[in-house]
Write a protein that holds these residues in place. Structure first.
Motif, PDB file in Angstrom:
ATOM      1  N   MET A   1     107.398  83.362 -17.884  1.00 37.11           N
ATOM      2  CA  MET A   1     107.408  84.733 -17.351  1.00 37.11           C
ATOM      3  C   MET A   1     107.733  84.702 -15.871  1.00 37.11           C
ATOM      4  SD  MET A   1     104.378  87.607 -17.533  1.00 37.11           S
ATOM      5  CE  MET A   1     104.410  87.633 -19.315  1.00 37.11           C
ATOM      6  N   GLY A   2     108.720  85.461 -15.393  1.00 40.71           N
ATOM      7  CA  GLY A   2     109.126  85.439 -13.995  1.00 40.71           C
ATOM      8  C   GLY A   2     108.047  85.956 -13.080  1.00 40.71           C
ATOM      9  N   SER A   3     108.115  85.514 -11.806  1.00 43.72           N
ATOM     10  CA  SER A   3     107.118  85.917 -10.835  1.00 43.72           C
ATOM     11  C   SER A   3     107.355  87.357 -10.404  1.00 43.72           C
ATOM     12  CB  SER A   3     107.165  84.993  -9.613  1.00 43.72           C
ATOM     13  OG  SER A   3     108.433  85.077  -8.995  1.00 43.72           O
ATOM     14  N   ILE A   4     106.292  87.966  -9.887  1.00 42.62           N
ATOM     15  CA  ILE A   4     106.384  89.340  -9.416  1.00 42.62           C
ATOM     16  C   ILE A   4     105.919  89.386  -7.959  1.00 42.62           C
ATOM     17  CG2 ILE A   4     106.135  90.455 -11.654  1.00 42.62           C
ATOM     18  CD1 ILE A   4     103.107  90.313  -9.487  1.00 42.62           C
ATOM     19  N   LYS A   5     106.215  90.498  -7.285  1.00 40.93           N
ATOM     20  CA  LYS A   5     105.813  90.655  -5.893  1.00 40.93           C
ATOM     21  C   LYS A   5     104.346  91.071  -5.830  1.00 40.93           C
ATOM     22  CE  LYS A   5     110.384  92.190  -4.307  1.00 40.93           C
ATOM     23  NZ  LYS A   5     111.119  93.272  -3.629  1.00 40.93           N
ATOM     24  N   GLN A   6     103.528  90.275  -5.095  1.00 40.49           N
ATOM     25  CA  GLN A   6     102.131  90.641  -4.954  1.00 40.49           C
ATOM     26  C   GLN A   6     101.975  91.864  -4.053  1.00 40.49           C
ATOM     27  OE1 GLN A   6      99.680  89.390  -6.730  1.00 40.49           O
ATOM     28  NE2 GLN A   6     101.010  87.896  -7.729  1.00 40.49           N
ATOM     29  N   GLN A   7     102.850  91.984  -3.028  1.00 46.46           N
ATOM     30  CA  GLN A   7     102.881  93.158  -2.177  1.00 46.46           C
ATOM     31  C   GLN A   7     104.277  93.777  -2.259  1.00 46.46           C
ATOM     32  OE1 GLN A   7     101.639  92.105   1.780  1.00 46.46           O
ATOM     33  NE2 GLN A   7      99.486  92.147   1.244  1.00 46.46           N
ATOM     34  N   MET A   8     104.326  95.094  -2.342  1.00 49.26           N
ATOM     35  CA  MET A   8     105.593  95.772  -2.589  1.00 49.26           C
ATOM     36  C   MET A   8     106.366  96.010  -1.301  1.00 49.26           C
ATOM     37  SD  MET A   8     104.581  98.527  -5.546  1.00 49.26           S
ATOM     38  CE  MET A   8     103.240  99.267  -4.603  1.00 49.26           C
ATOM     39  N   GLY A   9     107.694  96.001  -1.416  1.00 46.30           N
ATOM     40  CA  GLY A   9     108.569  96.325  -0.306  1.00 46.30           C
ATOM     41  C   GLY A   9     108.909  97.802  -0.286  1.00 46.30           C
ATOM     42  N   GLY A  10     109.818  98.182   0.637  1.00 48.35           N
ATOM     43  CA  GLY A  10     110.169  99.593   0.783  1.00 48.35           C
ATOM     44  C   GLY A  10     110.771 100.191  -0.470  1.00 48.35           C
ATOM     45  N   ARG A  11     111.599  99.428  -1.171  1.00 47.32           N
ATOM     46  CA  ARG A  11     112.235  99.924  -2.397  1.00 47.32           C
ATOM     47  C   ARG A  11     111.190 100.239  -3.451  1.00 47.32           C
ATOM     48  NH1 ARG A  11     114.157  97.180  -6.956  1.00 47.32           N
ATOM     49  NH2 ARG A  11     115.823  98.260  -8.088  1.00 47.32           N
ATOM     50  N   TYR A 176     100.796  94.623 -21.361  1.00 46.35           N
ATOM     51  CA  TYR A 176     101.647  94.279 -22.502  1.00 46.35           C
ATOM     52  C   TYR A 176     103.125  94.378 -22.138  1.00 46.35           C
ATOM     53  CZ  TYR A 176     103.536  94.218 -27.243  1.00 46.35           C
ATOM     54  OH  TYR A 176     104.243  93.892 -28.380  1.00 46.35           O
ATOM     55  N   GLY A 177     103.485  95.374 -21.322  1.00 42.91           N
ATOM     56  CA  GLY A 177     104.886  95.620 -20.993  1.00 42.91           C
ATOM     57  C   GLY A 177     105.532  94.542 -20.144  1.00 42.91           C
ATOM     58  N   ARG A 178     104.732  93.646 -19.556  1.00 46.50           N
ATOM     59  CA  ARG A 178     105.308  92.562 -18.768  1.00 46.50           C
ATOM     60  C   ARG A 178     106.224  91.654 -19.590  1.00 46.50           C
ATOM     61  NH1 ARG A 178     102.748  90.298 -14.420  1.00 46.50           N
ATOM     62  NH2 ARG A 178     104.427  88.744 -14.635  1.00 46.50           N
ATOM     63  N   ARG A 179     106.025  91.622 -20.915  1.00 47.16           N
ATOM     64  CA  ARG A 179     106.828  90.734 -21.761  1.00 47.16           C
ATOM     65  C   ARG A 179     108.302  91.126 -21.803  1.00 47.16           C
ATOM     66  NH1 ARG A 179     104.036  90.228 -26.767  1.00 47.16           N
ATOM     67  NH2 ARG A 179     102.249  90.663 -25.428  1.00 47.16           N
ATOM     68  N   PHE A 180     108.625  92.379 -21.494  1.00 49.57           N
ATOM     69  CA  PHE A 180     110.020  92.809 -21.579  1.00 49.57           C
ATOM     70  C   PHE A 180     110.879  92.166 -20.494  1.00 49.57           C
ATOM     71  CE2 PHE A 180     107.794  96.386 -23.713  1.00 49.57           C
ATOM     72  CZ  PHE A 180     108.350  96.208 -24.964  1.00 49.57           C
ATOM     73  N   LYS A 181     110.249  91.793 -19.374  1.00 49.54           N
ATOM     74  CA  LYS A 181     111.005  91.068 -18.346  1.00 49.54           C
ATOM     75  C   LYS A 181     111.412  89.697 -18.862  1.00 49.54           C
ATOM     76  CE  LYS A 181     110.774  89.389 -13.595  1.00 49.54           C
ATOM     77  NZ  LYS A 181     109.971  89.319 -12.343  1.00 49.54           N
ATOM     78  N   GLN A 182     110.507  89.030 -19.557  1.00 48.42           N
ATOM     79  CA  GLN A 182     110.805  87.720 -20.129  1.00 48.42           C
ATOM     80  C   GLN A 182     111.895  87.828 -21.192  1.00 48.42           C
ATOM     81  OE1 GLN A 182     107.509  85.848 -22.152  1.00 48.42           O
ATOM     82  NE2 GLN A 182     108.147  83.798 -21.518  1.00 48.42           N
ATOM     83  N   GLU A 246     108.864  95.488 -13.841  1.00 50.59           N
ATOM     84  CA  GLU A 246     109.641  94.256 -13.823  1.00 50.59           C
ATOM     85  C   GLU A 246     109.558  93.553 -12.476  1.00 50.59           C
ATOM     86  OE1 GLU A 246     113.872  93.389 -15.730  1.00 50.59           O
ATOM     87  OE2 GLU A 246     114.083  94.482 -13.849  1.00 50.59           O
ATOM     88  N   SER A 247     109.565  94.329 -11.377  1.00 47.79           N
ATOM     89  CA  SER A 247     109.636  93.707 -10.054  1.00 47.79           C
ATOM     90  C   SER A 247     108.281  93.567  -9.366  1.00 47.79           C
ATOM     91  CB  SER A 247     110.574  94.507  -9.140  1.00 47.79           C
ATOM     92  OG  SER A 247     110.064  95.810  -8.911  1.00 47.79           O
ATOM     93  N   ALA A 248     107.355  94.493  -9.626  1.00 46.80           N
ATOM     94  CA  ALA A 248     106.100  94.505  -8.864  1.00 46.80           C
ATOM     95  C   ALA A 248     104.868  94.146  -9.683  1.00 46.80           C
ATOM     96  CB  ALA A 248     105.902  95.883  -8.222  1.00 46.80           C
ATOM     97  N   GLY A 249     104.966  94.130 -11.003  1.00 43.98           N
ATOM     98  CA  GLY A 249     103.821  93.759 -11.833  1.00 43.98           C
ATOM     99  C   GLY A 249     102.941  94.940 -12.196  1.00 43.98           C
ATOM    100  N   ALA A 250     102.030  94.703 -13.136  1.00 45.42           N
ATOM    101  CA  ALA A 250     101.207  95.776 -13.689  1.00 45.42           C
ATOM    102  C   ALA A 250     100.238  96.349 -12.670  1.00 45.42           C
ATOM    103  CB  ALA A 250     100.435  95.255 -14.903  1.00 45.42           C
ATOM    104  N   THR A 251      99.574  95.482 -11.894  1.00 50.32           N
ATOM    105  CA  THR A 251      98.563  95.961 -10.958  1.00 50.32           C
ATOM    106  C   THR A 251      99.183  96.813  -9.861  1.00 50.32           C
ATOM    107  OG1 THR A 251      97.215  93.992 -11.374  1.00 50.32           O
ATOM    108  CG2 THR A 251      96.721  95.254  -9.389  1.00 50.32           C
ATOM    109  N   ASN A 252     100.289  96.345  -9.254  1.00 49.17           N
ATOM    110  CA  ASN A 252     100.950  97.123  -8.211  1.00 49.17           C
ATOM    111  C   ASN A 252     101.542  98.413  -8.755  1.00 49.17           C
ATOM    112  OD1 ASN A 252     100.491  95.464  -5.975  1.00 49.17           O
ATOM    113  ND2 ASN A 252     102.225  94.164  -6.450  1.00 49.17           N
ATOM    114  N   LEU A 253     102.156  98.351  -9.925  1.00 46.52           N
ATOM    115  CA  LEU A 253     102.766  99.537 -10.525  1.00 46.52           C
ATOM    116  C   LEU A 253     101.755 100.663 -10.678  1.00 46.52           C
ATOM    117  CD1 LEU A 253     104.768 101.240 -12.230  1.00 46.52           C
ATOM    118  CD2 LEU A 253     104.072  99.882 -14.195  1.00 46.52           C
TER     119      LEU A 253
END
Length: 306
Positions: A1-11, A176-182, A246-253
């Motif tokens: 599973m690819g890594s995600i950003k622990q802290q989000m950027g401007g985008r 559960y939705g994190r699997r779609f990135k993989q 996909e980019s920021a992960g479940a907790t940040n989202l």
């Protein structure tokens, strides 16, 4: 599973703000429609309109929708966790709870996501700031609900618990939705597959329970609310949702629910004439502090000054 950003950027924050506007508006749209349309019919029309819009958008954008059975099985699970259960519970709860309070209770989602993700996802384990944030957030929710409402097991409490149950379902869906990135599936295709499966499940429920769909003469404001709910608060919102996941992960989202009460409360108070008490505002402030603590930058900024 690819890594995600622990802290989000401007985008990511820009998409989060847009998602908050779209989802905050959903509570407002439901509040308009619930007096004229049954809860299950609202949910059904919401996902059907979103599915039609997303299939058209996918075709115009040249996005290929997967056909493999395992992928559609995953879409079905996501549909139940992210649409069928929470949409139904929230709309049912809003019969007795206003849009503003419903959105505040929905802000339990990230706290529950921290717990679920901490158990299930290796790259989103619980850190001290997340534990503290969860504790502060739950104090805020308890303040909103109020001790006297907990003692009095009435319809109002059950409606609030239904909305918190929807938040738990959202939390499970985010994990559960994190699997779609993989699986390397386009976020637009994931959104399309999810709401399509939601439409099929809800169509079956509508037939089984004999739910009456609204008549054409319910009024243009109700139809506009249903269109807004389906096209903007669902179709467009879920494209942003899966891109952020996909980019920021479940907790940040799911920090988005910090902003949703602000949007829903503003619309509810300004347009629908709803009122909140001091405890509701205090609880919302505690929820906000909890979410900022989970994000981590609140503590990082505060510690050097201590």
């Amino acid at each position: 599973m690819g890594s995600i950003k622990q802290q989000m950027g401007g985008r990511e924050w820009a998409m989060l703000l847009a998602l908050a506007l779209l989802w905050g508006g959903s509570f407002f749209f439901v509040e308009i429609a619930i007096g004229s349309v049954s809860p299950l019919a609202i949910v059904f029309l919401r996902v059907v309109l979103a599915a039609i819009a997303l299939w058209c958008f996918s075709a115009c954008a040249g996005v290929s929708i997967p056909r493999e059975r395992p992928i559609w099985s995953a879409f079905a699970v996501m549909a139940v966790l992210n649409n069928v259960i929470p949409f139904s519970l929230i709309v049912w709860g809003q019969r007795d709870v206003g849009a503003a309070l419903a959105s505040i209770l929905n802000a339990t989602t990230p706290f529950l996501t921290v717990l679920v993700a901490g158990v299930c996802l290796p790259d989103e384990r619980m850190a001290p700031n997340k534990v503290i944030g969860v504790m502060v957030g739950f104090f805020g929710v308890a303040l909103v609900v109020g001790g006297n409402r907990v003692i009095d097991l009435g319809q109002d409490l059950m409606a609030q618990l239904a909305i918190i149950g929807a938040a738990l379902s959202y939390a499970c869906a985010g994990v559960y939705g994190r699997r779609f990135k993989q699986m390397r599936i386009n976020p637009i295709a994931v959104a399309t597959g999810q709401v399509t499966m939601s439409s099929l499940v809800l169509a079956l429920l509508v037939l089984v329970f004999g739910v009456a769909l609204p008549s054409p003469n319910i009024g243009w404001t109700v139809w506009l609310a249903l269109l807004g709910l389906g096209l903007f608060s669902t179709a467009v919102a879920y494209i942003l949702y899966f891109r952020l996941l996909e980019s920021a992960g479940a907790t940040n989202l799911l920090l988005v629910t910090l902003l949703i009460p602000v949007v829903a409360t503003g619309l509810g108070v300004a347009v629908l004439g709803e009122a909140l008490g001091a405890a509701d505002y205090a609880g919302m402030a505690l929820i906000g502090v909890g979410l900022l603590t989970i994000d981590g930058r609140f503590l990082i900024a505060a510690l050097p000054r201590l």
